[in-house]
Design a protein around this motif. Structure first.
Motif: not given
Lengths: 108, 112
Positions: B33-35, B47-48, B86-94
């Protein structure tokens, strides 16, 4: 209206104090998550709850499904607990919906 | 196990350019997923992806797109950059049968 509300927005505590951060949500949820974000951005998942209470070390998370409310408690707080604590919920298979976060500073 | 990695960690672009960010999930995790995180809006879901298919999409314009490869690595692309990107883009895995998300360190994007 944000679906997830956190309070307080900012919190300053003395080392050793008992800390409570609250999270309220407005719809039925599948699960509630507590996340910790340290300066620099990294996020750590602390708890995932759908009922009851969970404990990990000095951290305790509780949830009341009927009242749509969750609390995160930190016992014997320490300066290394200083971080932003974020509550997030999942509703069915939808992705995480986040609260605005609570910025905690613990002073030695 | 190695954690979630994101590259690059910092990026400076100018308005109108495009950018591609990369995320490598924890080995064996198939969901990424991306945030986006900004001071004003906080964390918002982008999105995921799961097994190379987009499973969920947040409320972002079409300039934001992503994809996932067969090895579960994911990329997101932002075209025609705006100052507000302009932002911090985070991804997360599950994965591994749990619903716990493991976050990467993020990519801090600055658009000038």
């Amino acid at each position: 209206k944000n679906e997830v509300e956190q309070s307080p927005q900012n919190l300053t505590a003395q080392e050793g104090e008992f800390i409570t951060i609250n999270c309220s949500y407005s719809v039925g949820i599948s699960a509630l998550h507590w996340l910790q974000q340290h300066p620099g951005g990294g996020i750590v998942s602390l708890f995932m709850l759908s009922s009851g209470k969970k404990k990990h070390g000095r951290l305790i998370a509780t949830i009341n499904i009927q009242e749509k409310h969750s609390s995160l408690h930190i016992t014997a707080s320490h300066p290394r607990d200083s971080a932003v604590y974020i509550c997030a919920v999942t509703i069915g298979n939808t992705p995480l919906v986040f609260g605005k976060g609570t910025r905690l500073s613990v002073i030695a | 196990k190695a954690g979630v990695t994101q590259t690059p960690r910092y990026l400076i672009k100018t308005r109108g350019q495009q950018v591609t960010l990369s995320c490598s999930p924890i080995s064996g995790h198939r969901s990424v997923s991306w945030y986006q995180q900004t001071p004003g809006q906080g964390l918002q879901f982008l999105f995921e992806y799961f097994s190379e298919t987009q499973r969920n999409k947040g409320n972002f314009p079409g300039r934001f797109s992503g994809r996932q490869f067969s090895n579960s690595r994911s990329e997101m692309n932002v075209s025609t950059l705006e100052l507000g990107d302009s932002a911090l883009y985070l991804c997360a895995s599950m994965g591994g049968g749990t619903d716990t998300q493991y976050f990467g360190p993020g990519t801090r994007l600055t658009v000038l």
